[in-house]
Design a protein around this motif. Structure first.
Motif, short mmCIF file in Angstrom:
data_model
loop_
_atom_site.label_atom_id
_atom_site.label_comp_id
_atom_site.label_asym_id
_atom_site.label_seq_id
_atom_site.Cartn_x
_atom_site.Cartn_y
_atom_site.Cartn_z
N SER A 43 0.96 -1.02 -0.11
CA SER A 43 0.81 -0.18 0.07
C SER A 43 0.85 1.31 -0.16
N PRO A 44 0.81 2.08 -0.96
CA PRO A 44 1.14 3.03 -1.14
C PRO A 44 1.18 3.81 0.27
N MET A 45 0.46 4.09 1.12
CA MET A 45 0.22 4.74 2.24
C MET A 45 1.62 4.45 2.97
N TYR A 46 1.72 3.55 2.98
CA TYR A 46 3.19 3.25 3.83
C TYR A 46 4.03 2.89 3.65
N LEU A 47 4.58 3.92 2.29
CA LEU A 47 5.18 4.12 1.74
C LEU A 47 5.97 5.60 2.03
N THR A 48 6.90 6.28 2.60
CA THR A 48 6.90 7.33 3.15
C THR A 48 7.51 8.18 1.94
N GLY A 49 7.24 9.35 1.46
CA GLY A 49 8.25 10.29 0.74
C GLY A 49 9.52 9.87 0.20
N LYS A 50 10.20 9.79 1.39
CA LYS A 50 11.61 9.85 1.16
C LYS A 50 12.36 9.12 1.96
N ARG A 51 14.02 8.38 1.66
CA ARG A 51 13.87 7.17 2.15
C ARG A 51 16.09 7.23 1.68
N THR A 52 16.14 7.01 3.45
CA THR A 52 18.00 7.63 3.40
C THR A 52 18.63 5.85 3.20
N GLN A 53 17.76 4.81 4.01
CA GLN A 53 18.79 3.79 3.55
C GLN A 53 17.70 2.90 2.81
N PRO A 54 18.21 1.07 1.96
CA PRO A 54 17.42 0.60 0.60
C PRO A 54 16.05 -0.07 1.02
N LEU A 55 15.20 -0.25 0.64
CA LEU A 55 14.01 -1.23 0.87
C LEU A 55 13.97 -2.34 0.14
N TYR A 56 13.93 -2.99 1.13
CA TYR A 56 13.87 -4.96 1.08
C TYR A 56 12.39 -5.08 0.76
N CYS A 57 11.93 -5.87 -0.60
CA CYS A 57 10.85 -5.80 -1.01
C CYS A 57 10.66 -7.25 -1.73
N GLY A 58 11.65 -8.07 -2.28
CA GLY A 58 11.28 -9.41 -3.19
C GLY A 58 11.41 -9.03 -4.26
N LYS A 59 11.55 -9.77 -4.77
CA LYS A 59 11.56 -9.93 -6.60
C LYS A 59 9.65 -10.83 -7.08
N THR A 60 8.95 -10.06 -7.82
CA THR A 60 7.84 -9.72 -8.39
C THR A 60 7.46 -10.72 -10.24
N LYS A 113 14.15 -6.82 -8.72
CA LYS A 113 15.79 -6.36 -7.94
C LYS A 113 15.33 -6.45 -6.36
N ASP A 114 15.85 -6.80 -5.48
CA ASP A 114 14.76 -7.61 -3.82
C ASP A 114 14.97 -6.23 -3.05
N LYS A 115 16.08 -5.41 -3.49
CA LYS A 115 16.39 -4.34 -2.60
C LYS A 115 16.55 -2.91 -3.67
N ILE A 116 15.94 -1.72 -3.25
CA ILE A 116 14.99 -1.21 -4.13
C ILE A 116 16.77 0.21 -2.53
N LYS A 117 17.37 0.68 -4.10
CA LYS A 117 18.38 1.45 -3.22
C LYS A 117 17.91 3.43 -2.81
N PRO A 118 17.48 3.66 -2.05
CA PRO A 118 17.40 4.97 -1.80
C PRO A 118 17.10 5.86 -2.55
N ALA A 119 18.06 5.40 -4.09
CA ALA A 119 17.99 6.92 -4.87
C ALA A 119 17.13 6.33 -6.41
N ASP A 120 16.63 4.93 -6.11
CA ASP A 120 15.53 4.94 -6.46
C ASP A 120 14.05 4.39 -6.30
N TYR A 121 14.11 5.08 -4.87
CA TYR A 121 13.28 4.92 -3.89
C TYR A 121 11.98 6.05 -4.29
N GLU A 122 12.08 6.85 -4.88
CA GLU A 122 10.80 7.96 -5.28
C GLU A 122 10.21 7.67 -6.77
N ALA A 123 10.70 6.84 -7.24
CA ALA A 123 10.27 5.91 -8.99
C ALA A 123 9.41 5.19 -8.27
#
Length: 143
Positions: A43-60, A113-123
């Protein structure tokens, strides 16, 4: 899509996916296109506007093709649309096209990718907002 002799929508099962059909108001119906359990349903409501650490989400890799045959006198309220783009971590494609009394919906999401870098997080967050956009999953029909 299955409908009764009076042209009223009924639930249908396609590849284990249930179409949730609700009578929204007199003469209008909504169809919710659910993804399968275990799919990318962040849910996008759980995704903050910015992130400084990688997000681990799993491939799909998810792909859904829906064909909804509307009974005579019924029409899709929305407009034809296509959304398609790719980023370094994955891609998305959503297409809704009405051809006569047939509505064709294609939904594809690939997260490579199962790890989203902070630079890619907004996209990534934008892609999740698009994937979960109610305009592309809750369809309205009118008699």
């Amino acid at each position: 899509m299955i409908y009764d002799k009076d042209g009223n929508f009924k639930s249908a099962i396609s590849d284990g996916l249930k179409f949730d059909i609700k009578d929204a108001r007199q003469g209008c119906y909504t169809v919710n296109l659910n993804s399968f359990k275990g799919g990318m349903n962040i849910s996008p409501m759980y995704l903050t506007g910015k992130r400084t650490q990688p997000l681990y989400c799993g491939k799909t890799s998810e792909s859904y093709d829906y064909t909804i045959v509307m009974p005579k006198g019924m029409h899709y309220v929305g407009k034809d649309m296509t959304l398609s783009y790719a980023k370094s971590f994955g891609s998305i494609e959503i297409q809704i096209v009405q051809k006569g009394n047939v509505l064709e919906i294609k939904r594809k999401l690939n997260i490579t990718k199962d790890k989203i870098k902070p630079a890619d997080y907004e996209a990534f967050r934008t892609m999740m907002i698009d994937w979960n956009n109610p305009s592309y999953t809750n369809l309205m029909f009118k008699k």
